[in-house]
Enzyme design. Structure first.
Site, PDB file in Angstrom:
ATOM      1  N   HIS A  62      45.334  54.560  21.045  1.00 23.62           N
ATOM      2  CA  HIS A  62      44.108  53.920  21.505  1.00 23.62           C
ATOM      3  C   HIS A  62      44.399  52.493  21.988  1.00 23.62           C
ATOM      4  CE1 HIS A  62      41.179  56.645  19.022  1.00 23.62           C
ATOM      5  NE2 HIS A  62      41.843  57.307  19.949  1.00 23.62           N
ATOM      6  N   GLU A  64      43.118  49.511  21.159  1.00 24.10           N
ATOM      7  CA  GLU A  64      43.310  48.449  20.163  1.00 24.10           C
ATOM      8  C   GLU A  64      44.705  48.535  19.568  1.00 24.10           C
ATOM      9  OE1 GLU A  64      40.887  50.544  20.454  1.00 24.10           O
ATOM     10  OE2 GLU A  64      38.925  49.729  19.942  1.00 24.10           O
ATOM     11  N   ALA A 168      31.756  67.727  51.926  1.00 23.76           N
ATOM     12  CA  ALA A 168      32.127  67.197  53.234  1.00 23.76           C
ATOM     13  C   ALA A 168      31.367  68.020  54.267  1.00 23.76           C
ATOM     14  CB  ALA A 168      33.629  67.323  53.448  1.00 23.76           C
ATOM     15  N   THR A 210      35.944  79.518  46.801  1.00 22.16           N
ATOM     16  CA  THR A 210      36.604  78.344  47.385  1.00 22.16           C
ATOM     17  C   THR A 210      38.114  78.446  47.191  1.00 22.16           C
ATOM     18  OG1 THR A 210      34.677  76.987  46.979  1.00 22.16           O
ATOM     19  CG2 THR A 210      36.746  75.804  47.222  1.00 22.16           C
ATOM     20  N   ASP A 214      40.010  78.660  50.647  1.00 21.78           N
ATOM     21  CA  ASP A 214      40.729  77.423  50.992  1.00 21.78           C
ATOM     22  C   ASP A 214      42.188  77.443  50.530  1.00 21.78           C
ATOM     23  OD1 ASP A 214      38.346  76.629  51.941  1.00 21.78           O
ATOM     24  OD2 ASP A 214      38.047  74.955  50.555  1.00 21.78           O
ATOM     25  N   ARG A 221      47.617  63.997  45.196  1.00 22.08           N
ATOM     26  CA  ARG A 221      48.941  64.005  45.843  1.00 22.08           C
ATOM     27  C   ARG A 221      49.416  62.613  46.260  1.00 22.08           C
ATOM     28  NH1 ARG A 221      46.575  68.778  47.297  1.00 22.08           N
ATOM     29  NH2 ARG A 221      45.437  67.947  49.072  1.00 22.08           N
ATOM     30  N   GLU A 306      33.668  70.530  43.539  1.00 21.96           N
ATOM     31  CA  GLU A 306      34.098  70.520  44.950  1.00 21.96           C
ATOM     32  C   GLU A 306      33.715  71.789  45.715  1.00 21.96           C
ATOM     33  OE1 GLU A 306      37.681  68.995  46.407  1.00 21.96           O
ATOM     34  OE2 GLU A 306      37.828  67.362  44.966  1.00 21.96           O
TER      35      GLU A 306
HETATM   36  C1  AOF Z   1      39.116  53.458  19.995  1.00 16.66           C
HETATM   37  N1  AOF Z   1      39.949  53.061  20.992  1.00 16.66           N
HETATM   38  O1  AOF Z   1      41.017  53.447  22.917  1.00 16.66           O
HETATM   39  C2  AOF Z   1      39.530  55.099  22.137  1.00 16.66           C
HETATM   40  C3  AOF Z   1      38.621  55.457  21.124  1.00 16.66           C
HETATM   41  O2  AOF Z   1      41.105  62.315  18.953  1.00 16.66           O
HETATM   42  P1  AOF Z   1      41.331  60.921  18.483  1.00 16.66           P
HETATM   43  O3  AOF Z   1      41.693  60.826  17.054  1.00 16.66           O
HETATM   44  O4  AOF Z   1      42.251  60.145  19.379  1.00 16.66           O
HETATM   45  O5  AOF Z   1      39.903  60.157  18.551  1.00 16.66           O
HETATM   46  C4  AOF Z   1      39.105  60.233  19.658  1.00 16.66           C
HETATM   47  C5  AOF Z   1      37.874  59.394  19.428  1.00 16.66           C
HETATM   48  O6  AOF Z   1      38.233  58.013  19.306  1.00 16.66           O
HETATM   49  C6  AOF Z   1      36.900  59.437  20.574  1.00 16.66           C
HETATM   50  O7  AOF Z   1      36.001  60.517  20.449  1.00 16.66           O
HETATM   51  C7  AOF Z   1      36.189  58.107  20.424  1.00 16.66           C
HETATM   52  O8  AOF Z   1      35.261  58.166  19.374  1.00 16.66           O
HETATM   53  C8  AOF Z   1      37.310  57.203  19.993  1.00 16.66           C
HETATM   54  N2  AOF Z   1      37.959  56.623  21.161  1.00 16.66           N
HETATM   55  N3  AOF Z   1      38.428  54.600  20.089  1.00 16.66           N
HETATM   56  O9  AOF Z   1      39.000  52.764  18.984  1.00 16.66           O
HETATM   57  C9  AOF Z   1      40.203  53.838  22.054  1.00 16.66           C
HETATM   58  N4  AOF Z   1      39.777  55.908  23.195  1.00 16.66           N
HETATM   59 ZN    ZN Z   2      40.875  53.873  17.859  1.00 14.30          ZN
END
Ligand code: AOF
Ligand code: ZN
Length: 388
Positions: A62, A64, A168, A210, A214, A221, A306
């Site tokens: 994450h 933090e 489009a 599609t 297509d 890319r 799309e």
């Molecule tokens: C944070 N910082 O950058 C994000 C958060 O599956 P996990 O354990 O990674 O947890 C996912 C959950 O964490 C997500 O549903 C949301 O509540 C939180 N996301 N939290 O402190 C982050 N991406």
């Molecule tokens: Zn977190």
């Protein structure tokens, strides 16, 4: 020093929000978060950024955790951690961000824009920080953050992703010269911009027709964007798509899902052997609402649709869309063209469902970004397709 926000807080949260916009759709299956750690004196003078963290592009670590990792803390300094979302408090694949903040022993204050609607966090992160003597304040720039988190909030609160329809059309509103023919409508510049849009969503959804007509690949890319290619989702009730189609070439590199109502396990296996995920929904439950709920359950927050015409019609008819990206090429197709949206009664386009938010030009092409009126409760609109 206490919680309430200062101009300095707004400045740093703005920096975080500016960056947040750049990583939407690029942190699947987790929401994007930006974290800024600022070192200052105890009176908040002489402040400077000492660390910056983003949610990793695979969702973990994450933001933090990434920011905390690389700091040389000084004893007589004051540290504020700014985050665009409430730091998480649940034990996931690794320690929670709140635990990391507390165990760092240096973060004095945490400021974030909005509480995390995920049930595992929602207010618990805040409480744990306060209980451990960290000063906490939130709500700063909440509206701006909520707009960026629209898809994530819809996912957690309404069990559906934010839905963006991308079409489009020719000047006279057709998507093709005739049915079952691939037609080139837009120019190179527009096509490159479309790649950027794809890189900003978690999933890209198309109907099986599609894919057949297509023979599209549905990846990003352009240089540098490849790793942000979204999950590909194909709606194919009967599970009859040929494995020779281009889209099935590299499914180990780009997650590819077929949503079907065919439960023949032999057939499922044929696709699974090629790394194609098959998700079964009973014929009774096979409708857009349930399909969106299913996609939301695997973490899709922003979904780009799309085509084709049948799929667009269903999303519009059921009011299950939030935005339309309407690209318009610079020529007429005339009689015999295939309507962008088909309907037996051919009348729902004239119902007032959209408002134009923005117009952009790409050479001779144009792009109109339309908001669903349901979203904004606005009253004025027009038939933007212009052909009926
Ligand atoms: C944070 N910082 O950058 C994000 C958060 O599956 P996990 O354990 O990674 O947890 C996912 C959950 O964490 C997500 O549903 C949301 O509540 C939180 N996301 N939290 O402190 C982050 N991406
Ligand atoms: Zn977190």
């Amino acid at each position: 020093m206490n919680g309430p926000q200062t101009d300095i807080d707004k400045t740093y949260i703005n920096v975080a929000l500016f960056t947040l916009k750049q990583i939407v759709g690029r942190t699947f299956p987790n929401p994007p978060v930006v974290c800024v750690i600022v070192e200052s004196s105890y009176t908040l003078t002489d402040h400077k950024i000492v660390s910056f963290g983003l949610t990793s592009f695979t969702g973990r670590p994450h933001a933090e955790a990434n920011a905390i990792e690389s700091i040389n803390y000084k004893k007589n300094k004051f540290y504020t951690l700014y985050s665009t979302l409430e730091p998480c408090s649940h034990q996931g694949r690794s320690e929670s961000c709140v635990s990391k903040i507390i165990s760092s022993g240096f973060i004095n204050r945490v400021i974030f824009c909005t509480l995390d609607p995920d049930k595992r966090v929602n207010g618990k992160g805040k409480k744990k920080l306060i209980d451990n003597n960290v000063i906490v304040d939130h709500g700063i720039m909440k509206n701006s953050a909520s707009k960026i988190y629209e898809g994530y909030f819809l996912n957690r609160k309404k069990k559906r992703p934010k839905v963006i329809l991308k079409l489009a059309i020719s000047m006279d509103g057709f998507i093709s010269f005739k049915e079952n023919i691939r037609s080139k409508i837009t120019n190179r510049m527009t096509n490159q911009y479309s790649q950027i849009i794809r890189s900003e969503v978690d999933g890209i959804l198309v109907g099986s027709n599609t894919v057949k007509v297509d023979n599209c690949i549905l990846n990003c890319r352009s240089p540098g964007l490849k790793k942000f290619s979204p999950v590909r989702i194909i709606l194919n009730r009967s599970l009859d798509l040929c494995l020779n189609l281009k889209i099935f070439k590299d499914c180990s590199k780009q997650r590819t899902i077929i949503i079907t109502q065919n439960k023949d396990l032999e057939k499922h296996r044929k696709y699974l052997n090629r790394n194609i995920e098959v998700r079964y929904i009973t014929p009774k439950k096979y409708n857009l609402r349930n399909i969106l709920e299913d996609l939301s359950s695997i973490g899709i927050c922003n979904l780009l649709v799309e085509g084709g015409a049948k799929i667009f019609s269903s999303f519009i008819k059921e009011n299950l869309f939030d935005e339309i990206f309407l690209f318009r090429g610079n020529f007429f197709i005339g009689d015999g063209g295939l309507n962008a949206v088909n309907s037996e009664k051919n009348n729902f386009l004239s119902k007032k469902k959209f408002s134009i938010r923005e117009s952009i030009r790409f050479g001779n092409d144009s792009l109109e970004i339309l908001d669903s009126l349901k979203k904004n409760n606005q009253l004025d609109s027009k038939n933007v397709f212009g052909n009926n």
